[in-house]
Scaffold this motif. Structure first.
Motif, PDB file in Angstrom:
ATOM      1  N   SER A  10      39.174  26.048  43.752  1.00  0.00           N
ATOM      2  CA  SER A  10      38.780  25.439  42.489  1.00  0.00           C
ATOM      3  C   SER A  10      37.846  26.412  41.786  1.00  0.00           C
ATOM      4  CB  SER A  10      38.070  24.111  42.740  1.00  0.00           C
ATOM      5  OG  SER A  10      37.666  23.542  41.519  1.00  0.00           O
ATOM      6  N   THR A  11      38.064  26.612  40.511  1.00  0.00           N
ATOM      7  CA  THR A  11      37.145  27.466  39.758  1.00  0.00           C
ATOM      8  C   THR A  11      35.840  26.696  39.573  1.00  0.00           C
ATOM      9  OG1 THR A  11      38.046  26.674  37.664  1.00  0.00           O
ATOM     10  CG2 THR A  11      39.009  28.686  38.572  1.00  0.00           C
ATOM     11  N   PRO A  12      34.710  27.392  39.471  1.00  0.00           N
ATOM     12  CA  PRO A  12      33.438  26.671  39.314  1.00  0.00           C
ATOM     13  C   PRO A  12      33.418  25.879  38.011  1.00  0.00           C
ATOM     14  CG  PRO A  12      33.101  29.056  39.191  1.00  0.00           C
ATOM     15  CD  PRO A  12      34.547  28.821  39.464  1.00  0.00           C
ATOM     16  N   LEU A  13      32.789  24.731  38.058  1.00  0.00           N
ATOM     17  CA  LEU A  13      32.691  23.894  36.864  1.00  0.00           C
ATOM     18  C   LEU A  13      31.283  23.959  36.314  1.00  0.00           C
ATOM     19  CD1 LEU A  13      34.684  20.760  37.994  1.00  0.00           C
ATOM     20  CD2 LEU A  13      35.440  22.647  36.567  1.00  0.00           C
ATOM     21  N   CYS A  14      31.202  24.215  35.049  1.00  0.00           N
ATOM     22  CA  CYS A  14      29.910  24.257  34.368  1.00  0.00           C
ATOM     23  C   CYS A  14      30.100  23.511  33.049  1.00  0.00           C
ATOM     24  CB  CYS A  14      29.485  25.706  34.120  1.00  0.00           C
ATOM     25  SG  CYS A  14      27.918  25.839  33.262  1.00  0.00           S
ATOM     26  N   SER A  15      29.351  22.435  32.877  1.00  0.00           N
ATOM     27  CA  SER A  15      29.539  21.613  31.677  1.00  0.00           C
ATOM     28  C   SER A  15      29.230  22.397  30.399  1.00  0.00           C
ATOM     29  CB  SER A  15      28.669  20.365  31.752  1.00  0.00           C
ATOM     30  OG  SER A  15      27.315  20.725  31.834  1.00  0.00           O
ATOM     31  N   ASN A  16      28.472  23.487  30.527  1.00  0.00           N
ATOM     32  CA  ASN A  16      28.110  24.267  29.345  1.00  0.00           C
ATOM     33  C   ASN A  16      29.129  25.339  28.990  1.00  0.00           C
ATOM     34  OD1 ASN A  16      25.805  22.781  29.402  1.00  0.00           O
ATOM     35  ND2 ASN A  16      24.514  24.397  30.203  1.00  0.00           N
ATOM     36  N   GLU A  17      30.105  25.597  29.854  1.00  0.00           N
ATOM     37  CA  GLU A  17      31.030  26.701  29.625  1.00  0.00           C
ATOM     38  C   GLU A  17      32.484  26.248  29.620  1.00  0.00           C
ATOM     39  OE1 GLU A  17      29.916  29.535  28.758  1.00  0.00           O
ATOM     40  OE2 GLU A  17      27.867  29.486  29.478  1.00  0.00           O
TER      41      GLU A  17
END
Length: 164
Positions: free
Chosen positions: A24-31
């Motif tokens: 899974s690719t990292p999840l970042c709510s800002n990106e």
């Protein structure tokens, strides 16, 4: 002798370590996804995936063998549609943006699959999938809202002019 060496490598744990391994690719709510790199084998199957979130590239998921192709998005551009073809392994992937602009990876084949955001206005935030012995086995999309930086407004009743 060369055949023996090849067989020894195929049964070694390092060669099989990534088989069927989920990622899974990292999840970042800002990106949001701002770039994608994929590697295509000489047979046309997709072997690796790497995603750029903001200004940073994630690790490579899969095997780095083959021809690398890179797709970078412009400012204000987002991936809004994903389609492709899966035949035992991932064979073809098309990413389309809001501009509209599309890029394809791999070799077109049938049957096709389509991914769209569940809500209007959402964009691609990442991928989930699994790797096979040589190729990417599966892929799904993670959708989310576009991040908007909050606008700071000075509190009411404050004087913003300077005195002489």
């Amino acid at each position: 002798m060369l055949l023996l060496l090849t067989l020894a490598l195929l049964v070694s744990p390092t060669c099989w370590a990534h088989v069927g391994r989920p990622f899974s690719t990292p999840l970042c709510s800002n990106e949001e996804v701002k770039g994608v790199r994929m590697t295509e084998s000489f047979t046309g199957y997709l072997t690796s995936l790497q995603v750029k979130l903001g200004e940073n590239w994630d690790v490579v998921h899969g095997h780095k063998r083959g021809t690398l192709k890179e797709f970078n998005l412009d400012e204000g551009e987002y991936i809004t549609e994903v389609r492709g073809c899966l035949k035992i392994n991932l064979r073809y992937l098309v990413l389309c943006t809001n501009l509209p602009r599309c890029v394809s990876f791999g070799v077109m084949d049938t049957p096709e699959f389509f991914f769209f955001p569940p809500k209007k206005g959402q964009v691609l935030k990442g991928f989930k999938g699994s790797t096979g012995l040589l190729f990417l086995k599966s892929l799904s999309c993670i959708w989310g809202d576009v991040h908007v930086d909050p606008i700071t407004v000075p509190p009411t009743g404050t004087n913003t002019t300077s005195s002489p």
